[in-house]
Design a protein around this motif. Sequence first.
Motif, PDB file in Angstrom:
ATOM      1  N   LYS A  78      66.191 -51.259   5.635  1.00 58.47           N
ATOM      2  CA  LYS A  78      67.026 -49.474   5.850  1.00 58.47           C
ATOM      3  C   LYS A  78      66.610 -48.509   6.466  1.00 58.47           C
ATOM      4  O   LYS A  78      65.478 -47.797   6.707  1.00 58.47           O
ATOM      5  N   LEU A  79      67.767 -48.177   7.153  1.00 53.59           N
ATOM      6  CA  LEU A  79      67.554 -46.961   8.247  1.00 53.59           C
ATOM      7  C   LEU A  79      68.460 -45.607   8.219  1.00 53.59           C
ATOM      8  O   LEU A  79      69.470 -45.631   7.341  1.00 53.59           O
ATOM      9  N   VAL A  80      67.699 -44.905   7.983  1.00 58.57           N
ATOM     10  CA  VAL A  80      68.097 -43.388   7.783  1.00 58.57           C
ATOM     11  C   VAL A  80      67.894 -42.608   9.107  1.00 58.57           C
ATOM     12  O   VAL A  80      66.102 -42.433   9.850  1.00 58.57           O
ATOM     13  N   LEU A  81      68.896 -41.686   9.781  1.00 54.94           N
ATOM     14  CA  LEU A  81      68.627 -41.188  11.072  1.00 54.94           C
ATOM     15  C   LEU A  81      68.927 -39.863  10.539  1.00 54.94           C
ATOM     16  O   LEU A  81      70.044 -39.117  10.228  1.00 54.94           O
ATOM     17  N   HIS A  82      67.329 -39.322  10.885  1.00 50.79           N
ATOM     18  CA  HIS A  82      67.200 -37.977  10.412  1.00 50.79           C
ATOM     19  C   HIS A  82      67.706 -37.031  12.537  1.00 50.79           C
ATOM     20  O   HIS A  82      67.034 -37.813  13.531  1.00 50.79           O
ATOM     21  N   GLY A  83      68.868 -36.120  11.990  1.00 51.19           N
ATOM     22  CA  GLY A  83      69.374 -35.894  13.501  1.00 51.19           C
ATOM     23  C   GLY A  83      70.487 -34.968  13.474  1.00 51.19           C
ATOM     24  O   GLY A  83      70.944 -34.132  12.059  1.00 51.19           O
ATOM     25  N   TYR A  84      70.978 -34.550  13.753  1.00 52.26           N
ATOM     26  CA  TYR A  84      72.024 -33.538  14.087  1.00 52.26           C
ATOM     27  C   TYR A  84      73.131 -33.911  15.108  1.00 52.26           C
ATOM     28  O   TYR A  84      73.153 -34.658  16.145  1.00 52.26           O
ATOM     29  N   PHE A  85      74.657 -33.451  14.594  1.00 53.31           N
ATOM     30  CA  PHE A  85      75.972 -34.120  15.085  1.00 53.31           C
ATOM     31  C   PHE A  85      76.270 -34.003  16.493  1.00 53.31           C
ATOM     32  O   PHE A  85      76.571 -35.024  17.419  1.00 53.31           O
ATOM     33  N   ARG A  86      75.551 -32.528  17.130  1.00 52.73           N
ATOM     34  CA  ARG A  86      76.137 -32.229  18.613  1.00 52.73           C
ATOM     35  C   ARG A  86      74.320 -32.286  19.486  1.00 52.73           C
ATOM     36  O   ARG A  86      74.107 -31.996  20.450  1.00 52.73           O
ATOM     37  N   SER A  87      72.822 -33.264  18.572  1.00 53.62           N
ATOM     38  CA  SER A  87      72.101 -33.535  19.698  1.00 53.62           C
ATOM     39  C   SER A  87      72.119 -34.324  20.036  1.00 53.62           C
ATOM     40  O   SER A  87      72.395 -35.578  19.784  1.00 53.62           O
ATOM     41  N   GLY A  88      71.987 -34.340  21.441  1.00 52.49           N
ATOM     42  CA  GLY A  88      72.453 -35.813  22.068  1.00 52.49           C
ATOM     43  C   GLY A  88      71.276 -36.292  22.150  1.00 52.49           C
ATOM     44  O   GLY A  88      71.813 -38.388  23.021  1.00 52.49           O
ATOM     45  N   THR A  89      70.154 -36.320  22.377  1.00 59.46           N
ATOM     46  CA  THR A  89      69.277 -37.121  21.591  1.00 59.46           C
ATOM     47  C   THR A  89      69.740 -38.468  20.427  1.00 59.46           C
ATOM     48  O   THR A  89      69.808 -39.210  20.468  1.00 59.46           O
ATOM     49  N   SER A  90      70.420 -37.330  19.360  1.00 60.88           N
ATOM     50  CA  SER A  90      70.758 -38.462  18.051  1.00 60.88           C
ATOM     51  C   SER A  90      71.330 -39.364  18.393  1.00 60.88           C
ATOM     52  O   SER A  90      72.155 -39.870  17.896  1.00 60.88           O
ATOM     53  N   TYR A  91      72.533 -38.049  19.412  1.00 59.55           N
ATOM     54  CA  TYR A  91      74.198 -38.690  20.055  1.00 59.55           C
ATOM     55  C   TYR A  91      73.190 -40.640  20.311  1.00 59.55           C
ATOM     56  O   TYR A  91      73.949 -41.722  19.859  1.00 59.55           O
ATOM     57  N   ARG A  92      72.220 -40.617  21.141  1.00 58.89           N
ATOM     58  CA  ARG A  92      72.141 -41.630  21.942  1.00 58.89           C
ATOM     59  C   ARG A  92      71.198 -42.902  20.928  1.00 58.89           C
ATOM     60  O   ARG A  92      71.432 -43.937  20.920  1.00 58.89           O
ATOM     61  N   VAL A  93      70.843 -42.064  20.417  1.00 58.76           N
ATOM     62  CA  VAL A  93      70.229 -43.754  19.212  1.00 58.76           C
ATOM     63  C   VAL A  93      71.505 -43.637  18.249  1.00 58.76           C
ATOM     64  O   VAL A  93      71.739 -45.106  17.973  1.00 58.76           O
ATOM     65  N   ARG A  94      72.446 -42.542  17.869  1.00 57.38           N
ATOM     66  CA  ARG A  94      73.566 -42.852  17.301  1.00 57.38           C
ATOM     67  C   ARG A  94      73.926 -44.165  17.868  1.00 57.38           C
ATOM     68  O   ARG A  94      75.086 -45.814  17.547  1.00 57.38           O
ATOM     69  N   LEU A  95      74.407 -44.198  18.953  1.00 60.20           N
ATOM     70  CA  LEU A  95      75.611 -44.904  20.110  1.00 60.20           C
ATOM     71  C   LEU A  95      74.371 -46.371  19.742  1.00 60.20           C
ATOM     72  O   LEU A  95      74.945 -48.147  20.525  1.00 60.20           O
ATOM     73  N   ALA A  96      72.713 -46.203  19.848  1.00 59.73           N
ATOM     74  CA  ALA A  96      72.310 -47.681  20.260  1.00 59.73           C
ATOM     75  C   ALA A  96      72.626 -48.401  18.473  1.00 59.73           C
ATOM     76  O   ALA A  96      72.962 -49.633  18.818  1.00 59.73           O
ATOM     77  N   LEU A  97      72.236 -48.029  17.728  1.00 58.16           N
ATOM     78  CA  LEU A  97      72.164 -48.330  16.380  1.00 58.16           C
ATOM     79  C   LEU A  97      73.801 -48.985  16.415  1.00 58.16           C
ATOM     80  O   LEU A  97      74.026 -50.097  15.849  1.00 58.16           O
ATOM     81  N   ASN A  98      74.771 -48.194  16.357  1.00 55.53           N
ATOM     82  CA  ASN A  98      76.313 -49.145  16.558  1.00 55.53           C
ATOM     83  C   ASN A  98      76.696 -49.865  17.554  1.00 55.53           C
ATOM     84  O   ASN A  98      77.168 -50.950  17.267  1.00 55.53           O
ATOM     85  N   TRP A  99      75.404 -49.975  18.926  1.00 55.72           N
ATOM     86  CA  TRP A  99      76.432 -51.365  19.299  1.00 55.72           C
ATOM     87  C   TRP A  99      75.796 -52.601  19.081  1.00 55.72           C
ATOM     88  O   TRP A  99      76.092 -53.447  19.037  1.00 55.72           O
ATOM     89  N   LYS A 100      74.414 -52.309  18.089  1.00 58.91           N
ATOM     90  CA  LYS A 100      73.871 -53.695  17.296  1.00 58.91           C
ATOM     91  C   LYS A 100      74.471 -53.894  16.408  1.00 58.91           C
ATOM     92  O   LYS A 100      73.940 -54.702  16.260  1.00 58.91           O
ATOM     93  N   GLY A 101      75.555 -52.436  15.644  1.00 54.35           N
ATOM     94  CA  GLY A 101      76.092 -52.743  14.583  1.00 54.35           C
ATOM     95  C   GLY A 101      75.011 -53.138  13.432  1.00 54.35           C
ATOM     96  O   GLY A 101      75.112 -53.885  12.729  1.00 54.35           O
ATOM     97  N   LEU A 102      74.769 -51.820  14.020  1.00 55.28           N
ATOM     98  CA  LEU A 102      73.360 -51.341  12.588  1.00 55.28           C
ATOM     99  C   LEU A 102      73.714 -50.575  11.467  1.00 55.28           C
ATOM    100  O   LEU A 102      74.053 -49.660  11.890  1.00 55.28           O
ATOM    101  N   ALA A 103      73.939 -51.020  10.533  1.00 58.21           N
ATOM    102  CA  ALA A 103      74.098 -49.494   9.123  1.00 58.21           C
ATOM    103  C   ALA A 103      72.933 -48.405   8.845  1.00 58.21           C
ATOM    104  O   ALA A 103      71.944 -48.898   9.430  1.00 58.21           O
ATOM    105  N   TYR A 104      73.466 -47.337   8.971  1.00 60.87           N
ATOM    106  CA  TYR A 104      72.396 -46.725   8.558  1.00 60.87           C
ATOM    107  C   TYR A 104      73.148 -45.393   8.319  1.00 60.87           C
ATOM    108  O   TYR A 104      74.042 -44.989   7.755  1.00 60.87           O
TER     109      TYR A 104
END
Length: 214
Positions: free
Chosen positions: A2-28
């Motif tokens: 179970k993955l929970v990403l604590h972040g903010y839509f406009r945060s670049g560092t949160s965006y980086r992690v979303r990109l990596a999670l999505n590329w790996k096909g991981l649900a969060y």
Amino acid sequence: MKLVLHGYFRSGTSYRVRLALNWKGLAYETAVVNLVDGGQRAASYLARNPQGLVPALEADGRILTQSPAIIEWIEETWPERPLLPADPYQRARVRAFAAAIGCDIHPIQNLRVMKKLRADHGADQDGATAWARHWIETGFTALEVLAADAGGQGGFIFGDGPSLAEIYLLPQMFNARRFGVDLAAFPRLVAADEAARALPELAAAAPELQPDAV
Ligand SMILES: N[C@@H](CCC(=O)N[C@@H](CS)C(=O)NCC(=O)O)C(=O)O
């Protein structure tokens, strides 16, 4: 897991992690930390990251912080669809590209730095924006040279698909547009940004598509 990403839509560092999670096909799941309302300084968030910075990734209840560490952990835990090449020299080159953004551009145009410039150092909104633009343009000037020599194909910087370079580049391009950087001087970076954002997994990580986007 179970993955929970604590972040903010406009945060670049949160965006980086979303990109990596999505590329790996991981649900969060997404847990919004509203940076405009000071959510990063709420006691409940400081308990997860005493730095008061997003993102934090919760993985089966364990907390990971610092986007470079989180992304490397994702890469090591889910090695399929690699974001780093196999060859150590090439890996170092990709990491250097990412670090030029993660260490040398992003931190000096971050929210708290911009706020401090305005609060204590006499900058108005235009002055703070000019500061951010300056550091992005300085960094991008070098990255454009690096990218031209990186041997990528199909618009990508290294190899023929997205790597850590694009994971760091896309959020920085987003910020560059926000701050009004003239991107005409950086055609190689623009091409990589477009190639990566054409991939549906990566497109889905865009700030404007997140549940907290305003
Ligand atoms: N090196 C950290 C930097 C994290 C960071 O700077 N996050 C920003 C958003 S992109 C933040 O939380 N800013 C809050 C603030 O400046 O108060 C990482 O990569 O995770």
